[in-house]
Design an enzyme around this catalytic site. Structure first.
Site, short mmCIF file in Angstrom:
data_model
loop_
_atom_site.label_atom_id
_atom_site.label_comp_id
_atom_site.label_asym_id
_atom_site.label_seq_id
_atom_site.Cartn_x
_atom_site.Cartn_y
_atom_site.Cartn_z
N GLY A 207 45.89 22.69 51.74
CA GLY A 207 46.68 23.66 52.50
C GLY A 207 47.94 23.04 53.08
O GLY A 207 48.15 21.83 53.00
N TYR B 163 32.35 25.70 39.48
CA TYR B 163 33.09 26.42 40.52
C TYR B 163 32.46 27.80 40.77
O TYR B 163 32.10 28.15 41.90
CB TYR B 163 34.56 26.56 40.12
CG TYR B 163 35.31 27.56 40.95
CD1 TYR B 163 35.49 27.35 42.32
CD2 TYR B 163 35.83 28.73 40.39
CE1 TYR B 163 36.16 28.29 43.10
CE2 TYR B 163 36.50 29.66 41.15
CZ TYR B 163 36.67 29.43 42.51
OH TYR B 163 37.33 30.37 43.27
N1 UFG Z 1 47.41 30.03 31.05
C1 UFG Z 1 48.22 29.59 30.02
N2 UFG Z 1 49.05 28.55 30.27
C2 UFG Z 1 49.11 27.89 31.48
C3 UFG Z 1 48.27 28.36 32.53
C4 UFG Z 1 47.41 29.42 32.28
O1 UFG Z 1 48.19 30.14 28.94
O2 UFG Z 1 49.88 26.93 31.61
C5 UFG Z 1 46.50 31.17 30.82
C6 UFG Z 1 45.03 30.82 30.98
O3 UFG Z 1 44.51 30.31 29.78
C7 UFG Z 1 44.45 32.16 31.38
C8 UFG Z 1 45.57 32.86 32.14
O4 UFG Z 1 46.76 32.16 31.78
O5 UFG Z 1 44.16 32.90 30.25
C9 UFG Z 1 45.41 32.79 33.64
O6 UFG Z 1 45.16 31.43 34.00
P1 UFG Z 1 45.14 30.94 35.54
O7 UFG Z 1 44.90 29.46 35.49
O8 UFG Z 1 46.36 31.42 36.23
O9 UFG Z 1 43.92 31.70 36.17
P2 UFG Z 1 42.38 31.73 35.71
O10 UFG Z 1 42.16 33.09 35.11
O11 UFG Z 1 41.99 30.58 34.88
O12 UFG Z 1 41.66 31.47 37.09
C10 UFG Z 1 41.67 32.34 38.16
C11 UFG Z 1 41.57 31.58 39.45
C12 UFG Z 1 40.26 30.83 39.54
C13 UFG Z 1 39.14 31.80 39.32
C14 UFG Z 1 39.33 32.57 38.06
C15 UFG Z 1 38.28 33.62 37.96
O13 UFG Z 1 42.64 30.67 39.54
O14 UFG Z 1 40.13 30.25 40.81
O15 UFG Z 1 40.60 33.20 38.04
O16 UFG Z 1 38.19 34.08 36.69
F1 UFG Z 1 37.96 31.15 39.24
#
Ligand code: UFG
Length: 330
Positions: free
Chosen positions: A36, A141
């Site tokens: 944070g 997680y």
């Molecule tokens: N993605 C890319 N390139 C990147 C980053 C992400 O293609 O550089 C894609 C990921 O593969 C995913 C989508 O973008 O398909 C969203 O990814 P995020 O990392 O932004 O978010 P997540 O869906 O992985 O995760 C989020 C929260 C987590 C939580 C999860 C629940 O950040 O804390 O949703 O499903 F657990």
């Protein structure tokens, strides 16, 4: 009486503290500042730096502050890291919750609103996902958050401690005046990474996989604006205060967007090219996660203001343009 916000210096916590103070709540923030930012905490909140696993520290806070309810955001939240280092997640998240519940019980505090996640569902076949969809976490997680939900459930049975667990889908955006926003180190989330490319801080976005079973082959997620998400916590506190029973709610927008659609929307908002390359799938990514949030709308009266993805991205863009290096406390 005051509300204790654990993790109130984090991304979602700081927006919730801000909304609460603007609605007249007396707010106490506890944060260990590992992820944070002190600057993100509203200056009208009383701030204590410390860790919720430290019972003596927590007892001191509960002794001096008139706490009537808790909003609990303090947790480790990176899926990939949790697969590599599960014990960090069981310690920080599960052990932290146990210590918190113990101190709440000692001080007879009966209401807790908890930051849970869509990761508790794992990779369900159904879409949209409702709260009745079976939970089946696919990473430590999500498992740790589900364990924390269950700990609250048994404390409700034993001590009458009532809880609301809010299962967030994908959170994005920043406060509409861009005074607070998203600043993670390292950044792993899609929207800030796309916007860092737009700002020239990264050369390109890597799209993690285009062979998913979705219309354009990239993963679909449900994005909710952070201030709308923050409001749901306040409604949940009011819901508990009104004497309602413990509940679990999904928070999303009921709309799914693919990674490519998010990239196109960000190109529109920023008017920048935003180069992207295709990369392999990221381990543990479900193909589609879209929430049904009908229950939150019906029981909490939640009315998200942002329904348009470009409007959500615009709030994030304004924050990134005004704070290209994020908070200045590093
Ligand atoms: N993605 C890319 N390139 C990147 C980053 C992400 O293609 O550089 C894609 C990921 O593969 C995913 C989508 O973008 O398909 C969203 O990814 P995020 O990392 O932004 O978010 P997540 O869906 O992985 O995760 C989020 C929260 C987590 C939580 C999860 C629940 O950040 O804390 O949703 O499903 F657990």
């Amino acid at each position: 009486m005051a509300i204790l916000v654990l993790g109130g210096a984090g991304y979602i916590g700081s927006h919730t503290v801000d909304r609460m103070i603007n609605q007249g709540y007396d707010v106490v923030v506890v944060d260990n500042l590992l992820t944070g930012h002190r600057q993100a905490v509203h200056n009208k909140a009383r701030f204590y730096q410390g860790d919720c696993r430290d019972r003596d520290f927590m007892r001191e806070v509960f002794k001096v502050e008139p706490i009537e309810g808790v909003v609990h955001f303090a947790a480790s939240s990176l899926v990939g890291e949790s697969v590599e280092n599960p014990l960090k997640y069981f310690n920080n998240n599960v052990v932290g919750m146990e210590a918190l519940l113990e101190v709440m019980e000692e001080f007879d505090v009966k209401h807790i609103v908890f930051s849970s996640t869509a990761a508790t569902y794992g990779e369900p076949e159904v879409s949209p996902i409702s709260e009745d969809t079976p939970t089946n976490p696919k990473n430590p997680y999500g498992e740790s958050k589900l364990m924390m939900e269950k700990m609250m459930k048994w404390c409700d049975e034993a001590y009458g401690m009532r809880y609301v667990a809010l299962r967030y889908f994908n959170v994005a955006g920043a406060k509409s005046d861009a005074s607070i926003g998203e600043d993670h180190d390292p950044e792993t989330h899609l929207v800030p990474i796309i916007l860092q490319v737009a700002l020239g801080q990264r050369d390109y976005l890597t799209i993690f996989g285009e062979d998913y079973d979705t219309p354009d082959g990239t993963c679909i997620r449900d994005y909710v604006q952070v201030e709308d998400l923050a409001d749901a916590h306040i409604l949940a506190l009011e819901y508990l205060k009104a004497g309602n029973a413990s509940e679990v709610f999904n928070l999303g927008s009921n709309n799914g967007y693919s990674v490519k659609e998010m990239l196109d929307a960000a190109r529109q908002v920023t008017n920048k090219e935003i180069p992207a390359v295709m990369g392999p799938r990221r381990a543990g990514d479900p193909s589609t996660l879209v929430a049904s949030s009908e229950k939150a709308k019906n029981l909490l009266g939640w009315k998200p203001e942002y329904t348009d993805i470009q409007a959500i991205i615009k709030t994030a863009w304004n924050w990134h343009v005004q704070h290209p290096e994020g908070y200045q406390d590093k």
